[in-house]
Design an enzyme around this catalytic site. Structure first.
Site, PDB file in Angstrom:
ATOM      1  N   GLU A 187       0.853  -1.193   0.000  1.00 18.90           N
ATOM      2  CA  GLU A 187       0.000   0.000   0.000  1.00 18.90           C
ATOM      3  C   GLU A 187       0.889   1.244   0.000  1.00 18.90           C
ATOM      4  OE1 GLU A 187      -3.484   1.632   3.030  1.00 18.90           O
ATOM      5  OE2 GLU A 187      -1.690   0.703   3.856  1.00 18.90           O
TER       6      GLU A 187
ATOM      7  N   ASN B  96      -6.967   6.344  -1.475  1.00 18.36           N
ATOM      8  CA  ASN B  96      -5.911   5.363  -1.248  1.00 18.36           C
ATOM      9  C   ASN B  96      -6.198   4.236  -2.236  1.00 18.36           C
ATOM     10  OD1 ASN B  96      -4.135   3.425  -0.291  1.00 18.36           O
ATOM     11  ND2 ASN B  96      -4.528   3.886   1.858  1.00 18.36           N
TER      12      ASN B  96
ATOM     13  N   LYS C  59      -9.514   2.152  -1.565  1.00 19.23           N
ATOM     14  CA  LYS C  59      -9.694   1.600  -0.224  1.00 19.23           C
ATOM     15  C   LYS C  59     -10.998   2.057   0.437  1.00 19.23           C
ATOM     16  CE  LYS C  59      -7.028   1.142   4.097  1.00 19.23           C
ATOM     17  NZ  LYS C  59      -5.740   1.501   4.720  1.00 19.23           N
TER      18      LYS C  59
ATOM     19  N   GLU D 166      -5.636   8.651   7.892  1.00 20.29           N
ATOM     20  CA  GLU D 166      -6.226   8.256   6.610  1.00 20.29           C
ATOM     21  C   GLU D 166      -7.613   8.851   6.408  1.00 20.29           C
ATOM     22  OE1 GLU D 166      -5.670   4.333   4.876  1.00 20.29           O
ATOM     23  OE2 GLU D 166      -4.455   3.812   6.627  1.00 20.29           O
TER      24      GLU D 166
ATOM     25  N   CYS E 141      -4.861  -3.088   2.937  1.00 18.03           N
ATOM     26  CA  CYS E 141      -4.530  -2.912   4.346  1.00 18.03           C
ATOM     27  C   CYS E 141      -5.655  -3.298   5.302  1.00 18.03           C
ATOM     28  CB  CYS E 141      -4.077  -1.480   4.586  1.00 18.03           C
ATOM     29  SG  CYS E 141      -3.232  -1.244   6.182  1.00 18.03           S
TER      30      CYS E 141
ATOM     31  N   ASN F 264       0.343  -0.978   5.153  1.00 18.48           N
ATOM     32  CA  ASN F 264       1.342  -0.263   5.954  1.00 18.48           C
ATOM     33  C   ASN F 264       0.849  -0.362   7.391  1.00 18.48           C
ATOM     34  OD1 ASN F 264       3.011   2.444   4.286  1.00 18.48           O
ATOM     35  ND2 ASN F 264       1.986   0.733   3.266  1.00 18.48           N
TER      36      ASN F 264
END
Length: 318
Positions: free
Chosen positions: A48, A108, A125, A144, A170, A195
């Site tokens: 990611e 993302n 994401k 995020e 993720c 991550n």
């Protein structure tokens, strides 16, 4: 049980420091792709947000001040050499990055690229972790929810290099609905980058538990859905934050069949047998024979935890 082998690699990336440039990072990825190819891989999974340090750990007053972390086009001039290497070697890849659309939206994102260098799939994401407010008391943050919108493409499965590949990112790996949505679309393989820092704001675990729950998520998703799962992460020290690594491949049996062992750039390759899933799909996890979705409506009707739902016809008497 049919046998269809596929050379699969996960490429773990050691920490990317804030001062590293895109060309420097892309050169690292190409080097790992060449190693994977030498070991017989046909496809490589990268992490990611592969192209930069994990910038959501930093607070910024203006989102525009972070635009240099985002990609406006894929491939770009700086990432094109990775696509060129894919064509040269005939090796496909999965790549996570920060996307800035022409409308100014931030996601993302990850893409699938085949052995001809063509983009064959895209995912944004959905399960964004962390927070959106400035928690300046923390040594590092997890922002995020500030930097990205919730993905708007759903959970997609794409035909690429002769197999069906489902995509996630993720935190998605911790949600069982993700694997089920992909397996119901016939995915042979689920790929994801991540991550994961050892210390997550608001989430206190013993250090060994971070790795344990990470691998458990991959194994449960693979086993309960009769799919292969390949996950690649950042690892080691990145701008003072330790990333857990543990990039791995899980089989439909729920077993980890390959896993990185270090904290630096590392490639592991497995020639997976796609036919291995057949015996699970045709027996205990024969969805058509055994699933009862009419009893699962609470999964989509309710978001958070709540009170028990009354059982129709039950009066408290045996």
């Amino acid at each position: 049980m049919s046998k269809r082998t596929f050379g699969l690699a996960v490429a773990q990336v050691g920490g990317i420091q804030p001062g590293e440039t895109r060309p420097e990072v892309v050169a690292r990825l190409i080097s790992m792709m060449r190693v994977a190819h030498q070991r017989g891989a046909e496809f490589v999974v990268f992490p990611e947000l592969t192209l930069t340090t994990f910038f959501p750990r930093y607070w910024t007053e203006s989102l525009e001040a972070s635009d240099h972390y985002f990609e406006r086009a894929m491939p770009s001039d700086e990432t094109a050499p990775l696509f060129d290497a894919a064509r040269e070697l005939g090796v496909g890849f999965y790549l996570g990055y920060a996307e800035l659309t022409s409308e100014g939206r931030r996601f993302n994102t990850s893409i699938l690229v085949d052995g001809q260098g063509r983009i064959t799939g895209k995912y944004r994401k959905i399960h964004l972790p962390g927070h959106a407010d400035n928690r300046s008391n923390l040594t590092h943050q997890h922002l995020e929810k500030r930097y990205f919108e919730v993905g708007d493409l759903g959970f997609g499965v794409f035909e690429s290099q002769g197999i069906k590949i489902g995509m996630a990112l993720c935190n998605d790996r911790r949600w069982p609905e993700v694997y089920r949505a992909l397996s119901l679309q016939g995915a042979d393989l689920v790929v994801l980058g991540y991550n994961t820092p050892l210390d997550v704001p608001g989430w206190s675990e013993e250090p060994h538990a971070k790795m344990s729950t990470h691998l458990l998520s991959l194994q449960a998703g693979a086993y309960q859905n009769s799919v292969w799962v390949a996950a690649a992460g950042k690892s080691g020290r990145e701008d003072g934050v330790y990333m857990i690594g543990g990039s791995a491949i899980a089989a439909p049996s729920g077993e980890i069949v390959a896993k990185t062992i270090g904290d630096e750039d590392e490639v592991v390759v497995t020639h997976i047998d796609l036919g291995m899933a057949d015996m699970y799909r045709e027996s205990v996890f024969d969805f058509a024979a055994h699933r009862r979705p009419e009893n699962y409506s609470i999964i989509v009707d309710r978001v958070g935890r709540g009170e028990p739902v009354p059982v129709p016809g039950f009066t408290g008497e045996a």
